[in-house]
Design a protein around this motif. Structure first.
Motif, PDB file in Angstrom:
ATOM      1  N   THR A 170      54.124  -4.579  18.480  1.00  0.00           N
ATOM      2  CA  THR A 170      54.194  -4.103  17.093  1.00  0.00           C
ATOM      3  C   THR A 170      53.527  -2.736  17.058  1.00  0.00           C
ATOM      4  N   ALA A 171      53.986  -1.905  16.143  1.00  0.00           N
ATOM      5  CA  ALA A 171      53.396  -0.574  15.986  1.00  0.00           C
ATOM      6  C   ALA A 171      53.253  -0.298  14.499  1.00  0.00           C
ATOM      7  N   THR A 172      52.106   0.249  14.123  1.00  0.00           N
ATOM      8  CA  THR A 172      51.856   0.619  12.740  1.00  0.00           C
ATOM      9  C   THR A 172      51.690   2.128  12.664  1.00  0.00           C
ATOM     10  N   LEU A 173      52.587   2.771  11.928  1.00  0.00           N
ATOM     11  CA  LEU A 173      52.550   4.226  11.746  1.00  0.00           C
ATOM     12  C   LEU A 173      51.836   4.561  10.456  1.00  0.00           C
ATOM     13  N   LYS A 174      50.955   5.561  10.512  1.00  0.00           N
ATOM     14  CA  LYS A 174      50.249   6.019   9.322  1.00  0.00           C
ATOM     15  C   LYS A 174      50.296   7.533   9.266  1.00  0.00           C
ATOM     16  N   ASN A 175      50.396   8.039   8.056  1.00  0.00           N
ATOM     17  CA  ASN A 175      50.351   9.472   7.811  1.00  0.00           C
ATOM     18  C   ASN A 175      48.924   9.821   7.422  1.00  0.00           C
ATOM     19  N   GLU A 176      48.265  10.615   8.242  1.00  0.00           N
ATOM     20  CA  GLU A 176      46.892  11.036   7.952  1.00  0.00           C
ATOM     21  C   GLU A 176      46.859  12.553   7.862  1.00  0.00           C
ATOM     22  N   GLY A 177      47.209  13.058   6.704  1.00  0.00           N
ATOM     23  CA  GLY A 177      47.245  14.505   6.503  1.00  0.00           C
ATOM     24  C   GLY A 177      48.391  15.124   7.261  1.00  0.00           C
ATOM     25  N   SER A 178      48.075  15.984   8.208  1.00  0.00           N
ATOM     26  CA  SER A 178      49.119  16.641   8.992  1.00  0.00           C
ATOM     27  C   SER A 178      49.325  15.960  10.341  1.00  0.00           C
ATOM     28  N   ALA A 179      48.757  14.754  10.504  1.00  0.00           N
ATOM     29  CA  ALA A 179      48.885  14.036  11.772  1.00  0.00           C
ATOM     30  C   ALA A 179      49.502  12.663  11.535  1.00  0.00           C
ATOM     31  N   LEU A 180      50.177  12.196  12.546  1.00  0.00           N
ATOM     32  CA  LEU A 180      50.755  10.866  12.540  1.00  0.00           C
ATOM     33  C   LEU A 180      49.956  10.024  13.520  1.00  0.00           C
ATOM     34  N   THR A 181      49.430   8.891  13.044  1.00  0.00           N
ATOM     35  CA  THR A 181      48.698   7.991  13.923  1.00  0.00           C
ATOM     36  C   THR A 181      49.500   6.714  14.094  1.00  0.00           C
ATOM     37  N   LEU A 182      49.350   6.110  15.255  1.00  0.00           N
ATOM     38  CA  LEU A 182      50.088   4.895  15.574  1.00  0.00           C
ATOM     39  C   LEU A 182      49.138   3.922  16.250  1.00  0.00           C
ATOM     40  N   ALA A 183      49.153   2.678  15.803  1.00  0.00           N
ATOM     41  CA  ALA A 183      48.385   1.608  16.439  1.00  0.00           C
ATOM     42  C   ALA A 183      49.384   0.662  17.096  1.00  0.00           C
ATOM     43  N   LEU A 184      49.293   0.539  18.420  1.00  0.00           N
ATOM     44  CA  LEU A 184      50.217  -0.296  19.186  1.00  0.00           C
ATOM     45  C   LEU A 184      49.532  -1.604  19.532  1.00  0.00           C
ATOM     46  N   GLY A 185      50.183  -2.705  19.212  1.00  0.00           N
ATOM     47  CA  GLY A 185      49.633  -4.020  19.505  1.00  0.00           C
ATOM     48  C   GLY A 185      50.620  -4.834  20.306  1.00  0.00           C
ATOM     49  N   GLY A 186      50.109  -5.855  20.983  1.00  0.00           N
ATOM     50  CA  GLY A 186      50.960  -6.723  21.783  1.00  0.00           C
ATOM     51  C   GLY A 186      50.253  -7.139  23.055  1.00  0.00           C
ATOM     52  N   ARG A 187      50.996  -7.764  23.945  1.00  0.00           N
ATOM     53  CA  ARG A 187      50.439  -8.252  25.214  1.00  0.00           C
ATOM     54  C   ARG A 187      50.654  -7.222  26.322  1.00  0.00           C
ATOM     55  N   MET A 188      50.011  -6.100  26.194  1.00  0.00           N
ATOM     56  CA  MET A 188      50.139  -5.042  27.203  1.00  0.00           C
ATOM     57  C   MET A 188      48.900  -5.065  28.089  1.00  0.00           C
ATOM     58  N   LYS A 189      49.116  -4.941  29.395  1.00  0.00           N
ATOM     59  CA  LYS A 189      47.983  -4.896  30.320  1.00  0.00           C
ATOM     60  C   LYS A 189      47.308  -3.538  30.249  1.00  0.00           C
ATOM     61  N   THR A 190      48.100  -2.483  30.287  1.00  0.00           N
ATOM     62  CA  THR A 190      47.579  -1.121  30.143  1.00  0.00           C
ATOM     63  C   THR A 190      48.470  -0.384  29.145  1.00  0.00           C
ATOM     64  N   TYR A 191      47.863   0.515  28.439  1.00  0.00           N
ATOM     65  CA  TYR A 191      48.608   1.303  27.460  1.00  0.00           C
ATOM     66  C   TYR A 191      49.140   2.574  28.123  1.00  0.00           C
ATOM     67  N   PRO A 192      50.361   2.973  27.797  1.00  0.00           N
ATOM     68  CA  PRO A 192      50.892   4.225  28.347  1.00  0.00           C
ATOM     69  C   PRO A 192      50.091   5.423  27.832  1.00  0.00           C
ATOM     70  N   THR A 193      50.072   6.492  28.604  1.00  0.00           N
ATOM     71  CA  THR A 193      49.344   7.688  28.187  1.00  0.00           C
ATOM     72  C   THR A 193      50.081   8.429  27.069  1.00  0.00           C
ATOM     73  N   GLN A 194      51.392   8.275  27.023  1.00  0.00           N
ATOM     74  CA  GLN A 194      52.181   8.920  25.978  1.00  0.00           C
ATOM     75  C   GLN A 194      53.285   7.983  25.514  1.00  0.00           C
ATOM     76  N   LEU A 195      53.655   8.148  24.241  1.00  0.00           N
ATOM     77  CA  LEU A 195      54.798   7.455  23.672  1.00  0.00           C
ATOM     78  C   LEU A 195      55.724   8.486  23.054  1.00  0.00           C
ATOM     79  N   THR A 196      56.998   8.159  22.996  1.00  0.00           N
ATOM     80  CA  THR A 196      57.991   9.037  22.381  1.00  0.00           C
ATOM     81  C   THR A 196      58.474   8.392  21.095  1.00  0.00           C
ATOM     82  N   LEU A 197      58.346   9.125  19.998  1.00  0.00           N
ATOM     83  CA  LEU A 197      58.829   8.657  18.707  1.00  0.00           C
ATOM     84  C   LEU A 197      59.970   9.573  18.282  1.00  0.00           C
ATOM     85  N   THR A 198      61.139   8.994  18.121  1.00  0.00           N
ATOM     86  CA  THR A 198      62.308   9.749  17.689  1.00  0.00           C
ATOM     87  C   THR A 198      62.572   9.440  16.224  1.00  0.00           C
ATOM     88  N   LEU A 199      62.650  10.479  15.416  1.00  0.00           N
ATOM     89  CA  LEU A 199      62.992  10.346  14.001  1.00  0.00           C
ATOM     90  C   LEU A 199      64.388  10.925  13.836  1.00  0.00           C
TER      91      LEU A 199
END
Length: 176
Positions: free
Chosen positions: A73-102
């Motif tokens: 699951t991912a929760t996107l939030k608008n914080e001023g001029s930045a976009l924050t994302l909280a990634l949840g789930g059964r991941m052993k390690t988190y990737p260093t980067q994610l790609t978000l396509t709008l």
């Protein structure tokens, strides 16, 4: 009777010839306008090689299954001029980067791709570009494209948006 009453006006002083001329003239103007619109606007919705695009659907479905297996699951939030994302789930390690396509539903030229950097603990951050108000199709994936989450985002968004593996449950939360 006088001779003046029997004299007729020249044709260009009568209303009926102008009315009859205006009908085909309107059709010509509408046709030229249609040609101009077709020539100046690109149709970005047509796929050139539809067979290969159809075969790619199976790969996309496998990416959705991988995200479902990880219960992402991912929760996107608008914080001023930045976009924050909280990634949840059964991941052993988190990737260093994610790609978000709008992706804009009708204007391919307005599509945006954001690279979200890991800031620790499953949280990601990226600068948020100015987006016109409206509906956007979102797609979140790791850089290796092993999984993906997709959903819908409505801008301007001030409430958090949750992306899950079930597209029906992708919602924009309503705040109090």
């Amino acid at each position: 009777m006088t001779n003046n009453a029997l004299q007729s006006k020249p044709w260009y002083r009568e209303p009926w010839p102008w009315f009859l001329i205006s009908l085909p003239a309107t059709a010509v103007i509408a046709g030229l306008t249609t040609v101009w619109i077709a020539a100046t606007s690109a149709d970005g919705l047509v796929v050139g090689d539809y067979y290969k695009a159809g075969l790619a659907i199976n790969q996309t479905l496998a990416r959705d299954d991988a995200a479902r297996a990880l219960a992402l699951t991912a929760t996107l939030k608008n914080e001023g001029s930045a976009l924050t994302l909280a990634l949840g789930g059964r991941m052993k390690t988190y990737p260093t980067q994610l790609t978000l396509t709008l992706a804009h539903p009708t204007r391919q030229g307005m599509d945006q791709t954001l690279m979200l950097d890991h800031v620790g603990g499953g949280h990601y951050r990226a600068p948020l570009p100015a987006l016109p108000a409206g509906k956007w199709h979102t797609q979140l994936a790791d850089t290796a494209s092993t999984w993906r989450l997709s959903g819908v985002l409505y801008t301007p968004f001030s409430q958090p948006v949750v992306l899950t593996t079930d597209t029906e449950s992708t919602v924009q939360l309503q705040g109090d």
